[in-house]
Design an enzyme around this catalytic site. Structure first.
Site, PDB file in Angstrom:
ATOM      1  N   LYS A  54      -3.574   2.186 -12.795  1.00 12.46           N
ATOM      2  CA  LYS A  54      -2.619   3.560 -13.511  1.00 12.46           C
ATOM      3  C   LYS A  54      -3.235   4.385 -14.447  1.00 12.46           C
ATOM      4  O   LYS A  54      -3.162   5.592 -14.288  1.00 12.46           O
ATOM      5  CB  LYS A  54      -1.153   2.994 -13.711  1.00 12.46           C
ATOM      6  CG  LYS A  54      -0.330   4.085 -14.196  1.00 12.46           C
ATOM      7  CD  LYS A  54      -0.087   4.837 -12.921  1.00 12.46           C
ATOM      8  CE  LYS A  54       0.975   5.986 -13.395  1.00 12.46           C
ATOM      9  NZ  LYS A  54       0.781   7.003 -12.361  1.00 12.46           N
ATOM     10  N   LYS A  64      -3.740  12.201  -2.218  1.00  9.61           N
ATOM     11  CA  LYS A  64      -2.876  11.065  -2.236  1.00  9.61           C
ATOM     12  C   LYS A  64      -3.138  10.051  -0.817  1.00  9.61           C
ATOM     13  O   LYS A  64      -2.800   8.883  -1.113  1.00  9.61           O
ATOM     14  CB  LYS A  64      -1.510  11.778  -2.231  1.00  9.61           C
ATOM     15  CG  LYS A  64      -0.195  11.162  -2.775  1.00  9.61           C
ATOM     16  CD  LYS A  64      -0.133  11.533  -4.266  1.00  9.61           C
ATOM     17  CE  LYS A  64      -1.341  11.241  -4.978  1.00  9.61           C
ATOM     18  NZ  LYS A  64      -1.276  11.779  -6.346  1.00  9.61           N
ATOM     19  N   GLU A  89      -4.754  17.847  -3.502  1.00 15.13           N
ATOM     20  CA  GLU A  89      -3.903  17.070  -3.820  1.00 15.13           C
ATOM     21  C   GLU A  89      -3.528  16.100  -2.787  1.00 15.13           C
ATOM     22  O   GLU A  89      -3.205  14.821  -2.668  1.00 15.13           O
ATOM     23  CB  GLU A  89      -2.727  17.328  -4.826  1.00 15.13           C
ATOM     24  CG  GLU A  89      -1.592  16.454  -4.935  1.00 15.13           C
ATOM     25  CD  GLU A  89      -2.207  15.508  -5.973  1.00 15.13           C
ATOM     26  OE1 GLU A  89      -3.229  15.155  -6.302  1.00 15.13           O
ATOM     27  OE2 GLU A  89      -1.331  14.385  -6.183  1.00 15.13           O
ATOM     28  N   ASN A 140      -9.117  -5.277 -23.844  1.00 17.07           N
ATOM     29  CA  ASN A 140      -8.965  -4.144 -22.755  1.00 17.07           C
ATOM     30  C   ASN A 140     -10.173  -3.146 -23.186  1.00 17.07           C
ATOM     31  O   ASN A 140     -10.354  -2.876 -24.678  1.00 17.07           O
ATOM     32  CB  ASN A 140      -7.779  -3.238 -22.966  1.00 17.07           C
ATOM     33  CG  ASN A 140      -6.543  -3.967 -22.424  1.00 17.07           C
ATOM     34  OD1 ASN A 140      -6.747  -4.991 -21.708  1.00 17.07           O
ATOM     35  ND2 ASN A 140      -5.557  -3.353 -22.282  1.00 17.07           N
ATOM     36  N   GLY A 141     -10.783  -2.747 -22.298  1.00 12.79           N
ATOM     37  CA  GLY A 141     -12.062  -1.838 -22.881  1.00 12.79           C
ATOM     38  C   GLY A 141     -13.422  -2.622 -22.364  1.00 12.79           C
ATOM     39  O   GLY A 141     -13.325  -3.390 -21.763  1.00 12.79           O
ATOM     40  N   TRP A 189      -8.424  -6.485 -15.230  1.00 10.83           N
ATOM     41  CA  TRP A 189      -9.252  -5.588 -14.116  1.00 10.83           C
ATOM     42  C   TRP A 189     -10.570  -5.813 -14.280  1.00 10.83           C
ATOM     43  O   TRP A 189     -11.260  -5.294 -15.287  1.00 10.83           O
ATOM     44  CB  TRP A 189      -8.682  -4.445 -14.254  1.00 10.83           C
ATOM     45  CG  TRP A 189      -8.881  -3.566 -13.138  1.00 10.83           C
ATOM     46  CD1 TRP A 189      -8.193  -3.786 -11.747  1.00 10.83           C
ATOM     47  CD2 TRP A 189      -9.683  -2.282 -12.915  1.00 10.83           C
ATOM     48  NE1 TRP A 189      -8.771  -2.635 -11.032  1.00 10.83           N
ATOM     49  CE2 TRP A 189      -9.311  -1.710 -11.520  1.00 10.83           C
ATOM     50  CE3 TRP A 189     -10.463  -1.650 -13.731  1.00 10.83           C
ATOM     51  CZ2 TRP A 189     -10.037  -0.591 -10.973  1.00 10.83           C
ATOM     52  CZ3 TRP A 189     -10.907  -0.546 -13.319  1.00 10.83           C
ATOM     53  CH2 TRP A 189     -10.895  -0.147 -12.066  1.00 10.83           C
ATOM     54  N   HIS A 214     -17.311  28.189   8.009  1.00 11.20           N
ATOM     55  CA  HIS A 214     -18.701  27.951   7.237  1.00 11.20           C
ATOM     56  C   HIS A 214     -19.287  26.548   7.192  1.00 11.20           C
ATOM     57  O   HIS A 214     -20.261  26.410   6.652  1.00 11.20           O
ATOM     58  CB  HIS A 214     -18.571  28.551   5.846  1.00 11.20           C
ATOM     59  CG  HIS A 214     -18.309  30.031   5.824  1.00 11.20           C
ATOM     60  ND1 HIS A 214     -19.042  30.920   6.145  1.00 11.20           N
ATOM     61  CD2 HIS A 214     -17.008  30.407   5.368  1.00 11.20           C
ATOM     62  CE1 HIS A 214     -18.191  32.335   6.016  1.00 11.20           C
ATOM     63  NE2 HIS A 214     -17.239  32.060   5.430  1.00 11.20           N
ATOM     64  N   GLU A 265      -6.049   7.623  -1.478  1.00 12.23           N
ATOM     65  CA  GLU A 265      -5.840   6.477  -2.526  1.00 12.23           C
ATOM     66  C   GLU A 265      -4.830   5.479  -1.971  1.00 12.23           C
ATOM     67  O   GLU A 265      -4.968   4.416  -2.724  1.00 12.23           O
ATOM     68  CB  GLU A 265      -5.587   7.201  -3.791  1.00 12.23           C
ATOM     69  CG  GLU A 265      -4.305   7.672  -3.907  1.00 12.23           C
ATOM     70  CD  GLU A 265      -3.945   8.049  -5.585  1.00 12.23           C
ATOM     71  OE1 GLU A 265      -4.458   7.529  -6.456  1.00 12.23           O
ATOM     72  OE2 GLU A 265      -3.599   9.301  -5.865  1.00 12.23           O
ATOM     73  N   ARG A 278      -0.134  -1.546 -13.552  1.00 11.49           N
ATOM     74  CA  ARG A 278      -1.476  -0.824 -13.759  1.00 11.49           C
ATOM     75  C   ARG A 278      -2.453  -1.366 -12.808  1.00 11.49           C
ATOM     76  O   ARG A 278      -3.863  -0.753 -12.984  1.00 11.49           O
ATOM     77  CB  ARG A 278      -1.850  -1.416 -15.338  1.00 11.49           C
ATOM     78  CG  ARG A 278      -0.827  -0.481 -16.163  1.00 11.49           C
ATOM     79  CD  ARG A 278      -0.863  -1.340 -17.707  1.00 11.49           C
ATOM     80  NE  ARG A 278      -1.889  -0.859 -18.174  1.00 11.49           N
ATOM     81  CZ  ARG A 278      -2.156   0.024 -19.050  1.00 11.49           C
ATOM     82  NH1 ARG A 278      -1.235   0.923 -19.325  1.00 11.49           N
ATOM     83  NH2 ARG A 278      -3.415   0.221 -19.583  1.00 11.49           N
ATOM     84  N   CYS A 298      -6.653  -3.301 -17.498  1.00 13.84           N
ATOM     85  CA  CYS A 298      -6.226  -4.388 -18.105  1.00 13.84           C
ATOM     86  C   CYS A 298      -4.916  -4.240 -18.853  1.00 13.84           C
ATOM     87  O   CYS A 298      -4.523  -2.988 -19.383  1.00 13.84           O
ATOM     88  CB  CYS A 298      -7.095  -4.812 -19.126  1.00 13.84           C
ATOM     89  SG  CYS A 298      -8.585  -4.969 -18.389  1.00 13.84           S
TER      90      CYS A 298
HETATM   91  C1  F6R Z   1      -3.878  10.090  -8.565  1.00 13.66           C
HETATM   92  C2  F6R Z   1      -3.968   9.432  -9.874  1.00 13.66           C
HETATM   93  C3  F6R Z   1      -5.098   9.641 -10.636  1.00 13.66           C
HETATM   94  C4  F6R Z   1      -4.514  10.243 -12.140  1.00 13.66           C
HETATM   95  C5  F6R Z   1      -5.842  10.310 -13.105  1.00 13.66           C
HETATM   96  C6  F6R Z   1      -5.339  10.683 -14.415  1.00 13.66           C
HETATM   97  O1  F6R Z   1      -2.557   9.897  -7.987  1.00 13.66           O
HETATM   98  O2  F6R Z   1      -2.954   8.739 -10.043  1.00 13.66           O
HETATM   99  O3  F6R Z   1      -5.928  10.674 -10.024  1.00 13.66           O
HETATM  100  O4  F6R Z   1      -4.158  11.345 -11.699  1.00 13.66           O
HETATM  101  O5  F6R Z   1      -6.432   9.014 -13.207  1.00 13.66           O
HETATM  102  O6  F6R Z   1      -4.468  10.100 -14.905  1.00 13.66           O
HETATM  103  P1  F6R Z   1      -3.538  10.596 -16.321  1.00 13.66           P
HETATM  104  O7  F6R Z   1      -2.989  11.855 -15.751  1.00 13.66           O
HETATM  105  O8  F6R Z   1      -3.195   9.445 -16.568  1.00 13.66           O
HETATM  106  O9  F6R Z   1      -4.589  11.179 -17.350  1.00 13.66           O
END
Ligand code: F6R
Length: 608
Positions: free
Chosen positions: A603, A487, A483, A100-101, A74, A506, A490, A27, A2
């Site tokens: 985000k 990527k 990673e 928010n929250g 959201w 294994h 997601e 976001r 949000c």
């Molecule tokens: C992956 C991604 C999430 C963030 C995670 C932590 O691309 O964006 O996995 O890395 O939510 O977010 P921060 O770094 O803002 O604490």
């Protein structure tokens, strides 16, 4: 997640609210709304399920007022709908709240209010706040006191902005676990959940602390605690460039941010390499050499990609300083009653600096007397403020939901930390020089990888239709594989598994078939032969292989190869990761995904 915006001043609030909400679109959200009030009294409210553009289209020209609040939602409590979109009003339509929250005792409060005759118009937890605040202002209480009283009955997390049609000379904002930042203008004030909504209007900001409220008027603000004690803040200056908030000719923020990496890495390194002593100069750690020598262990905490960057960081620290180091998801750590040791250095990693799980882990460590450093991108964020010291990434704002440039800069920051720790321990000047030289070479080497975008895009298009993909790497390559898989899944929603290459035999080898291609990290290091043997095992099961390598493997071992420039072995993972970002991006584009705002993701995850 949000987003909140608010404005009070001599101008019409609506254009700022709509633009601010559009700036927060990255976001992730499912509905949006605005409320304004002015000299003529009464609230004007519009809220819609869908995009900010849909909201803008629903706002008529006469929708004007000098004080206003806005929100992108959201969904947590109740489906995305016009009725559940914020702002939420009380029955008399005097009070409007954006939030928010999560209010954990919302059901209980709703039941009590309903018994008192209150009629609810939404399924949200937020609406209880509007009714609680309205009950107090109805008794003639000032808005700030009414908000304080209402928050006193609430259990949970919140960032809120509140508007009262009968007190249009103020907005009241409050924070507990969900960020709120005040923006200071010339005879006008702004409020937002994220500085990106404000930077076009002001660079002077104040971040509220948890448990703090603010009364915001056109000519200034006052902050205080939930028990009415006045607090004081010095405004800080946001130094991010405004053009970071535009796609700058790229099709998506994600592609722009991938291509920004040579520059963002330069900024992370800037002023921090000490060539004379072959070490790193890190001013913000607040730990002298003697204190650093007493550290016996390093524990790194972060979520998602920040956790994987932490895994690379742990390897760098162990290799260069020989201090045992380990990375753990902050979201797990905080719930397992962790043992906090006096001689362990804890490091929290976060791009946003607002991830609730990471913040809660930091607070738990500090409560138990541990020492925590932050590796954080967002200056002045909650995690940065909570830590005892640390390093800012200076990667610039990261708008796309998927983390790329902040990930890379985090690993660079860990390389600097590892070099600094190493040179305090037993890393030789020659090895220090080797790492300094390799760090300096990184921006140009990243440019070399980025020059292969077209070839990687073709590969991505060829493989995007796969039912799934396997990512493998050994030791230093394993966090890269994790990673890379993260990527891909997601942003393209293609299933991806990451395994240590050594573990394939294994169990997961059973999955290998032409339908499950493998992306293999094959650096030219001491484990090259082992990795080539693994490729042979995959090919023997008719698996298709994309090798990310320093040297092209024999044709019989890999169907495709992306060549990456060689760094020092400790820093190779950082460069091996760049093609995986491009692979994920172009697979998502080939599948026509909403690249910058992938489904179900936000985000910055400021809820539990
Ligand atoms: C992956 C991604 C999430 C963030 C995670 C932590 O691309 O964006 O996995 O890395 O939510 O977010 P921060 O770094 O803002 O604490």
């Amino acid at each position: 997640m949000c987003g909140i915006v608010a404005y009070i001043g001599p101008k019409d609030a609506t254009p700022f609210l709509l633009e601010g909400l559009a700036r927060l679109e990255y976001r992730g959200y499912d509905s949006a709304g605005v409320a304004v009030t002015g000299r003529t009294g009464g609230l004007k409210v519009r809220k819609v399920k869908g995009r900010v553009a849909d909201l803008a289209a629903a706002v008529p020209a006469r929708f004007k007022g000098g004080t206003g609040i806005g929100h992108t939602r959201w969904a947590t409590h109740g489906v995305p709908s016009d009725a559940n979109a914020h702002p939420h009003l009380d029955g008399a339509e005097r009070i409007a709240v954006v939030h928010n929250g999560i209010i954990e005792n919302a059901d209980e409060l709703r039941a009590k209010l309903t018994a008192d005759g209150v009629v609810f118009r939404s399924e949200t937890d937020t609406e209880v706040l509007s009714h609680l605040i309205a009950a107090h202002v109805g008794e003639g209480v000032e808005l700030e006191d009414a908000v304080r009283a209402a928050l006193g009955r609430v259990v949970g997390t919140y960032g809120i902005a509140v508007l009262d049609a009968e007190q249009p000379d103020r907005i009241v904002a409050a924070r507990n676990g969900s960020p709120i930042v005040l923006g200071l203008g010339e005879k006008e004030m702004f409020v937002a959940s994220d500085v990106s909504a404000l930077v076009r209007y002001t660079r002077q900001v104040v971040h509220l602390e948890d448990g703090e409220l603010a009364t915001v008027r056109a000519d200034g603000f006052r902050t205080f605690t939930t028990d009415a004690r006045t607090t004081h803040h010095q405004p800080s200056t946001v130094d991010w460039e405004i053009d970071s908030y535009d796609t700058g000719g790229y099709e998506h923020f994600l592609l722009k941010e991938i291509h920004e990496q040579p520059g963002s890495v330069e900024r992370t390194l800037s002023g921090r390499l000490d060539e004379r002593f072959s070490t790193a100069h890190l001013g913000g750690l607040n730990l002298d050499a003697r204190e650093l020598r007493e550290i016996r262990r390093v524990k790194i905490l972060g979520c998602g990609s920040a956790y994987y960057a932490g895994e690379m960081g742990a390897q760098l620290i162990e290799e260069l300083s020989r201090i045992p180091a380990h990375s753990e998801p902050a979201s797990e750590f905080r719930y397992r009653n962790p043992v906090i040791e006096a001689d362990t250095l804890y490091i929290a990693v976060s791009q946003s600096g607002e991830t609730y799980d990471t913040l809660a882990a930091v607070q738990e460590i500090k409560r138990k007397g541990g020492r925590v450093l932050g590796v954080v991108n967002t200056v002045g964020s909650a995690i940065a403020r909570e830590c005892d010291g640390g390093m800012y990434l200076h990667a610039g704002p990261e708008i796309s939901v998927a983390s790329t440039k902040a990930f890379t800069s985090t690993v660079v920051a860990f390389a600097l930390l590892a070099l600094h720790f190493g040179r305090i321990h037993d890393l030789s000047p020659a090895d220090g020089r080797r790492i300094v030289a390799a760090l300096k070479a990184l921006p140009d080497q990243i440019r070399e990888v980025l020059a292969q975008t077209e070839a990687i895009a073709e590969l991505a298009a060829e493989y995007a239709g796969s039912a799934g993909m396997m990512f493998i790497g050994r030791v230093r390559g394993y966090p890269v594989a994790r990673e890379g898989a993260q990527k891909l899944k997601e942003i393209s929603y293609v299933h991806a598994e990451a395994y240590p290459a050594s573990e394939l035999k294994h169990g997961p080898l059973a999955l290998i078939s032409p339908e499950l291609p493998t992306v293999a990290l094959v650096p030219d290091d001491e484990l090259l032969d082992k990795n080539l043997t693994t490729l042979g095992e995959i090919k023997a099961r008719s698996g298709r292989v994309i090798a990310i390598a320093h040297r092209r493997p024999e044709d019989k071992l890999a169907d495709h190869c992306v060549l990456v420039p060689k760094s020092e072995p400790e820093l190779d993972p950082l460069l091996l990761n760049i093609p995986l970002q491009l692979l994920a991006y172009h697979a998502a584009v080939a599948l026509d995904r909403d690249v910058d705002k992938p489904r179900n993701l936000a985000k910055s995850v400021t809820v539990e």
